[in-house]
Scaffold this motif. Sequence first.
Motif, PDB file in Angstrom:
ATOM      1  N   UNK A 201       0.858  -1.182   0.000  1.00 59.19           N
ATOM      2  CA  UNK A 201       0.000   0.000   0.000  1.00 59.19           C
ATOM      3  C   UNK A 201       0.895   1.233   0.000  1.00 59.19           C
ATOM      4  N   UNK A 202       0.311   2.407  -0.220  1.00 59.24           N
ATOM      5  CA  UNK A 202       1.120   3.621  -0.256  1.00 59.24           C
ATOM      6  C   UNK A 202       0.514   4.707   0.630  1.00 59.24           C
ATOM      7  N   UNK A 203       1.408   5.549   1.168  1.00 60.76           N
ATOM      8  CA  UNK A 203       0.999   6.687   1.984  1.00 60.76           C
ATOM      9  C   UNK A 203       1.525   7.954   1.325  1.00 60.76           C
ATOM     10  N   UNK A 204       0.658   8.949   1.198  1.00 60.85           N
ATOM     11  CA  UNK A 204       1.002  10.175   0.475  1.00 60.85           C
ATOM     12  C   UNK A 204       1.541  11.277   1.385  1.00 60.85           C
ATOM     13  N   UNK A 205       1.739  11.007   2.661  1.00 57.15           N
ATOM     14  CA  UNK A 205       2.243  12.025   3.579  1.00 57.15           C
ATOM     15  C   UNK A 205       3.666  12.446   3.254  1.00 57.15           C
ATOM     16  N   UNK A 206       3.936  13.742   3.399  1.00 54.90           N
ATOM     17  CA  UNK A 206       5.280  14.257   3.161  1.00 54.90           C
ATOM     18  C   UNK A 206       6.181  14.068   4.381  1.00 54.90           C
ATOM     19  N   UNK A 207       5.588  13.952   5.558  1.00 46.28           N
ATOM     20  CA  UNK A 207       6.339  13.735   6.794  1.00 46.28           C
ATOM     21  C   UNK A 207       5.642  12.652   7.608  1.00 46.28           C
TER      22      UNK A 207
ATOM     23  N   UNK B 186      -4.795  -2.575  -4.264  1.00 47.02           N
ATOM     24  CA  UNK B 186      -3.851  -3.127  -3.291  1.00 47.02           C
ATOM     25  C   UNK B 186      -3.838  -4.647  -3.412  1.00 47.02           C
ATOM     26  N   UNK B 187      -2.658  -5.234  -3.273  1.00 44.36           N
ATOM     27  CA  UNK B 187      -2.518  -6.686  -3.382  1.00 44.36           C
ATOM     28  C   UNK B 187      -1.310  -7.129  -2.573  1.00 44.36           C
ATOM     29  N   UNK B 188      -1.215  -8.411  -2.323  1.00 56.94           N
ATOM     30  CA  UNK B 188      -0.052  -8.932  -1.621  1.00 56.94           C
ATOM     31  C   UNK B 188       1.192  -8.816  -2.497  1.00 56.94           C
ATOM     32  N   UNK B 189       2.335  -8.686  -1.820  1.00 53.03           N
ATOM     33  CA  UNK B 189       3.597  -8.560  -2.538  1.00 53.03           C
ATOM     34  C   UNK B 189       4.720  -9.074  -1.656  1.00 53.03           C
ATOM     35  N   UNK B 190       5.878  -9.276  -2.260  1.00 49.51           N
ATOM     36  CA  UNK B 190       7.067  -9.697  -1.523  1.00 49.51           C
ATOM     37  C   UNK B 190       8.225  -8.830  -1.983  1.00 49.51           C
ATOM     38  N   UNK B 191       9.037  -8.360  -1.031  1.00 50.85           N
ATOM     39  CA  UNK B 191      10.261  -7.643  -1.369  1.00 50.85           C
ATOM     40  C   UNK B 191      11.431  -8.498  -0.907  1.00 50.85           C
ATOM     41  N   UNK B 192      12.492  -8.529  -1.712  1.00 49.32           N
ATOM     42  CA  UNK B 192      13.583  -9.453  -1.397  1.00 49.32           C
ATOM     43  C   UNK B 192      14.866  -9.085  -2.129  1.00 49.32           C
ATOM     44  N   UNK B 193      15.979  -9.498  -1.542  1.00 51.11           N
ATOM     45  CA  UNK B 193      17.272  -9.410  -2.218  1.00 51.11           C
ATOM     46  C   UNK B 193      17.583 -10.699  -2.976  1.00 51.11           C
ATOM     47  N   UNK B 194      16.707 -11.675  -2.855  1.00 51.73           N
ATOM     48  CA  UNK B 194      16.897 -12.957  -3.538  1.00 51.73           C
ATOM     49  C   UNK B 194      16.368 -12.843  -4.968  1.00 51.73           C
ATOM     50  N   UNK B 195      17.003 -11.972  -5.739  1.00 54.27           N
ATOM     51  CA  UNK B 195      16.478 -11.608  -7.054  1.00 54.27           C
ATOM     52  C   UNK B 195      16.629 -12.713  -8.099  1.00 54.27           C
ATOM     53  N   UNK B 196      17.457 -13.706  -7.817  1.00 49.42           N
ATOM     54  CA  UNK B 196      17.684 -14.774  -8.794  1.00 49.42           C
ATOM     55  C   UNK B 196      16.822 -16.006  -8.539  1.00 49.42           C
ATOM     56  N   UNK B 197      15.896 -15.903  -7.601  1.00 53.99           N
ATOM     57  CA  UNK B 197      15.076 -17.063  -7.256  1.00 53.99           C
ATOM     58  C   UNK B 197      13.598 -16.675  -7.228  1.00 53.99           C
ATOM     59  N   UNK B 198      13.142 -16.127  -8.328  1.00 56.55           N
ATOM     60  CA  UNK B 198      11.763 -15.634  -8.411  1.00 56.55           C
ATOM     61  C   UNK B 198      10.726 -16.753  -8.229  1.00 56.55           C
ATOM     62  N   UNK B 199      10.907 -17.962  -8.785  1.00 60.75           N
ATOM     63  CA  UNK B 199       9.916 -19.021  -8.562  1.00 60.75           C
ATOM     64  C   UNK B 199       9.693 -19.330  -7.085  1.00 60.75           C
ATOM     65  N   UNK B 200      10.756 -19.329  -6.288  1.00 60.77           N
ATOM     66  CA  UNK B 200      10.610 -19.580  -4.854  1.00 60.77           C
ATOM     67  C   UNK B 200       9.885 -18.426  -4.179  1.00 60.77           C
TER      68      UNK B 200
ATOM     69  N   UNK C 281      -7.910   0.531  -3.090  1.00 66.79           N
ATOM     70  CA  UNK C 281      -6.551   0.727  -2.611  1.00 66.79           C
ATOM     71  C   UNK C 281      -6.488   1.572  -1.336  1.00 66.79           C
ATOM     72  N   UNK C 282      -7.609   1.870  -0.737  1.00 65.72           N
ATOM     73  CA  UNK C 282      -7.639   2.494   0.574  1.00 65.72           C
ATOM     74  C   UNK C 282      -7.292   3.969   0.594  1.00 65.72           C
ATOM     75  N   UNK C 283      -7.382   4.539   1.786  1.00 64.82           N
ATOM     76  CA  UNK C 283      -7.007   5.936   2.040  1.00 64.82           C
ATOM     77  C   UNK C 283      -5.838   5.934   3.014  1.00 64.82           C
TER      78      UNK C 283
END
Length: 373
Positions: free
Chosen positions: A36-42, A132-146, A277-279
């Motif tokens: 999700x995203x937040x538009x606040x500047x601070x 809005x949807x589920x997501x994954x962030x990772x440094x394991x960039x070479x193992x996308x299937x996993x 996607x919410x407020x």
Amino acid sequence: MKYQTKRKALILLADGTIFYGKAVGDQEGTAIGEVCFNTGMTGYQEIFTDPSYYGQLMVTTNAHIGNYGGNNGETESDTVKISGLICKNFSYTYSRTRVDESLEAFLKNNNLFAISDVDTRALVAYIRDQGAMNAIISTDVDNIPDLQKQLEAVPNMNGLELASKVSTKEAYTFGDENAPIKVAALDLGIKKNILRNMAKRDMYVKVFPYDTSLEVMKEFEPDGFFLSNGPGDPEPLHGVIEVAKEIINENLPLFGICLGHQIIALANGIGTFKMHHGHRGINHPVINKVTGKGEITSQNHGFSVDYDQAITNKDISVTHFHLNDKTVMGLEMKDKNCFSVQYHPEAGPGPNDATYLFDEFIKRMRPEGKIGA
């Protein structure tokens, strides 16, 4: 500290879309949640520690994050609640008089995985269009299937009960015990600044776990009851909804914020739904239909109260609307001492447009009053 070589990182969305970035600092890791995203500047530290964000990957739309460091007095709970952070430019250098540590140190101390150098404008536009949807962030960039397999195992936010994950395990008090007004607060993910706003208005608050019965809360002999903000879908909180019904049936003063607002709606037979996607931000315009005044509000919610069911409910007055999309922002029961708002009056981006709601709560515990400025 500047890192000459940053680890590659990625964001994999549930629909298979990929955005690339770099890991913040020397981190290596993976984090999963609803993006999700937040538009606040601070206010990034307040966002990261807000229990309502539990289980979410936060995208900050402000281009620079970390430039004013971290301050121990600006947390909304005892720990970081977001699952991970996604930003454009992460500032390792910070400048501020009231600072306790860098944001990098804050993230490390709280074991929060973060990635930067992301095209957040493109990512936010994608979420805004696709939802809005589920997501994954990772440094394991070479193992996308996993990574895809890990992501598929994560439940959807729709139907997910999360208040139990962030609620206090033991009751505690906040404020001056000699204050003239006592409030029983049901903790669904309560923010510290809500408690601060009550305490500075001479309210002595006892905060109870989310599954506490009305009978137990009554032992505190409160003048009124409060349903807090919190994460997740309100509909699975059947026990909390029943407690709200009991409070309403006994016509005891009741005030709800955010998730608490949705619980009050459900207690009155008004449905809720997951938003596209919410407020989430600090510049949301709301109209107070009672006073005719506009309010600049802080909001953080991915679920909302059903508009048609609210305006046709004979026991309810809709007191506030969102000016952008006409979603329900406030409710008041016509013949009961009960009211609520979807936004966060304690956050004060106006800065004081909505703080009157705490004074309204006091009036209702005193005992008369209607919503007004």
